[in-house]
Each structure stands twice: as C-alpha cells, then as structure tokens.
Design a protein around this motif. Structure first.
Motif, PDB file in Angstrom:
ATOM      1  N   ASP A  24       1.020  -1.151   0.277  1.00 13.51           N
ATOM      2  CA  ASP A  24      -0.010  -0.031  -0.068  1.00 13.51           C
ATOM      3  C   ASP A  24       1.102   1.258  -0.244  1.00 13.51           C
ATOM      4  OD1 ASP A  24      -2.278  -1.608  -0.180  1.00 13.51           O
ATOM      5  OD2 ASP A  24      -2.971  -1.195   2.099  1.00 13.51           O
ATOM      6  N   SER A  25       2.047   1.174   0.677  1.00 16.14           N
ATOM      7  CA  SER A  25       2.877   2.392   0.820  1.00 16.14           C
ATOM      8  C   SER A  25       3.680   2.435  -0.503  1.00 16.14           C
ATOM      9  CB  SER A  25       3.867   2.154   1.999  1.00 16.14           C
ATOM     10  OG  SER A  25       3.469   2.470   3.091  1.00 16.14           O
ATOM     11  N   GLU A  26       3.928   1.620  -1.244  1.00 18.56           N
ATOM     12  CA  GLU A  26       4.676   1.279  -2.448  1.00 18.56           C
ATOM     13  C   GLU A  26       3.579   2.061  -3.561  1.00 18.56           C
ATOM     14  OE1 GLU A  26       7.829  -0.041  -3.952  1.00 18.56           O
ATOM     15  OE2 GLU A  26       8.339   0.412  -1.765  1.00 18.56           O
ATOM     16  N   ARG A  27       2.475   1.626  -3.522  1.00 14.05           N
ATOM     17  CA  ARG A  27       1.359   2.039  -4.325  1.00 14.05           C
ATOM     18  C   ARG A  27       1.086   3.668  -4.204  1.00 14.05           C
ATOM     19  NH1 ARG A  27      -2.818  -0.809  -2.898  1.00 14.05           N
ATOM     20  NH2 ARG A  27      -1.801  -2.608  -3.674  1.00 14.05           N
ATOM     21  N   LEU A  86       1.862   9.261  -6.115  1.00 16.97           N
ATOM     22  CA  LEU A  86       2.149  10.475  -5.616  1.00 16.97           C
ATOM     23  C   LEU A  86       3.254  10.925  -6.646  1.00 16.97           C
ATOM     24  CD1 LEU A  86       2.161  12.893  -3.617  1.00 16.97           C
ATOM     25  CD2 LEU A  86       3.947  11.489  -2.446  1.00 16.97           C
ATOM     26  N   SER A  87       4.066  10.071  -6.822  1.00 16.47           N
ATOM     27  CA  SER A  87       5.153  10.488  -8.005  1.00 16.47           C
ATOM     28  C   SER A  87       4.891  10.666  -9.266  1.00 16.47           C
ATOM     29  CB  SER A  87       6.087   9.279  -7.944  1.00 16.47           C
ATOM     30  OG  SER A  87       7.119   9.404  -9.196  1.00 16.47           O
ATOM     31  N   ARG A 106     -10.017  16.147  -3.593  1.00 21.29           N
ATOM     32  CA  ARG A 106      -8.832  15.848  -2.394  1.00 21.29           C
ATOM     33  C   ARG A 106      -8.404  14.595  -2.704  1.00 21.29           C
ATOM     34  NH1 ARG A 106      -8.715  14.135   2.705  1.00 21.29           N
ATOM     35  NH2 ARG A 106      -7.379  15.533   4.073  1.00 21.29           N
ATOM     36  N   GLU A 107      -7.303  14.479  -2.514  1.00 21.85           N
ATOM     37  CA  GLU A 107      -6.561  13.167  -2.934  1.00 21.85           C
ATOM     38  C   GLU A 107      -5.715  12.873  -1.828  1.00 21.85           C
ATOM     39  OE1 GLU A 107      -4.854   9.854  -6.093  1.00 21.85           O
ATOM     40  OE2 GLU A 107      -5.006  12.207  -6.698  1.00 21.85           O
ATOM     41  N   GLU A 108      -5.460  11.631  -0.977  1.00 25.27           N
ATOM     42  CA  GLU A 108      -4.661  11.440   0.276  1.00 25.27           C
ATOM     43  C   GLU A 108      -3.469  10.401  -0.374  1.00 25.27           C
ATOM     44  OE1 GLU A 108      -5.167  11.389   4.414  1.00 25.27           O
ATOM     45  OE2 GLU A 108      -7.098  11.508   3.621  1.00 25.27           O
ATOM     46  N   PHE A 109      -2.496  10.366  -0.249  1.00 20.51           N
ATOM     47  CA  PHE A 109      -1.275   9.567  -0.339  1.00 20.51           C
ATOM     48  C   PHE A 109      -0.855   9.008   0.825  1.00 20.51           C
ATOM     49  CE2 PHE A 109      -1.587  12.499  -3.737  1.00 20.51           C
ATOM     50  CZ  PHE A 109      -1.784  11.711  -5.172  1.00 20.51           C
TER      51      PHE A 109
END
Length: 182
Positions: free
Chosen positions: A45-48, A53-54, A112-115
């Motif tokens: 999930d963190s990798e995704r 985000l990138s 609004r989008e959260e990473f």
C-alpha cells in the motif's frame, strides 16, 4: 476371546491431548501467516501510494505555470502551491503519515486525494530556479534513525521510505506552444 466394544478413558485423554497440541501449533502458524500478510499489505500500500504520488506530482509540476514553495509546512499551510494554465490551482499538504493533494478552480475546491503511508513521513520540496525544476523528497525519519548502527541486512518490508521526485516546471506548456500551428 474377549472383545472390547468401547475405548478406555486413558485412550480418550491421549487422543484429546494430541488434538489440542495440533490445534495449538496450527493457531500459532495461522497467526504468523496473518501477521505476515498484514505487513506485506501495508508495504505494498505504501509502495502504491508512493508511485501514485510520484506520477501525480510530476504531472502537476509539468502542467504548472507558477510554483510557490513554502519555507515550512505548518498545519493548514500548503507545502507547495501550483497555478495551472487553465485557472486551476493545486496544493500539496503534509500530515504525519500522508501527503494530501487538493485542487480548486477559482478558489472553489473540487478534488482531494490522500497518499497514505504506513509510517510517519517527512516531506520537503526544493525548487531549482535555474533549471525550472522542483524536487519532492519524502523520507521515513523513524526508520532512518532506528537503522543507524545496525549492520544486518534489511527485510524487504522494513526498508525505510525514501522517495525523490524530480520534475520540470511548465514542461507540458512548452510542448503545447511548440506544437501549436503557426
């Protein structure tokens, strides 16, 4: 010849204790498998989130006509403010475990989008004025500090978060003007 039709109490106790040992070992293995699955899910999930985000940050910087980088990211103050060519504005905020992207048109919020990351992260934005470049760096300070002095190899799921995104401001705008008919 004496034929027994039932089982003795001793045989019953031996079978029940054997079954309880097998169940105890199975529960321990099941718990370990579930914990490993949960850790793996958090890692991916963190990798995704980092990949999303990138890509989004690079896309926003490429489409930006103006970039304002704040000197510090206090609560409620954007880390970076982007003005796009068509009246849209994009802000990036940070919290302890997430980077939040908001977009608005003429001051009216539209998205609004959260990473979200599975650990505390620190986000820093640097702007290179000569190259018209913006660099977003995200690091996991908790793991970085904890790993100092440890010489054993890292498990894949426990590697610290380290993301650096390099993007050229207005790259898409220059392509549009070069492609426009003369």
């Amino acid at each position: 010849m004496n034929h027994r039709r039932g089982i003795s109490l001793i045989e019953l106790i031996v079978v029940i204790s054997g079954v309880s040992v097998v169940l105890g070992v199975s529960v321990g293995l099941l718990h370990r498998v579930m914990r490993t699955q949960s850790n793996t899910r958090h890692f991916f999930d963190s990798e995704r989130a980092a990949m999303r985000l990138s890509g989004q940050f690079r896309k926003d910087i490429h489409a930006a006509s103006e970039v304002f980088v704040s000197d510090n990211s206090t609560e409620g103050k954007p880390l970076i403010h982007l003005t796009l060519h068509d009246g849209w504005a994009v802000d990036y905020f940070t919290s302890t475990t997430a980077v939040v992207r908001t977009s608005s048109k003429e001051g009216i919020p539209s998205a609004r989008e959260e990473f979200v990351f599975d650990r505390e992260v620190d986000a820093v934005v640097h702007q290179d004025l000569e190259a018209h470049a913006v660099v977003l760096s995200i690091s996991d300070l908790v793991s970085s500090v904890a790993l100092q002095g440890i010489s054993k190899p890292l498990d894949e799921r426990n590697k610290p978060i380290a993301l650096s995104v390099y993007a050229i401001k207005g790259r898409d705008l220059r392509m549009r003007t070069a492609e426009s008919p003369r």
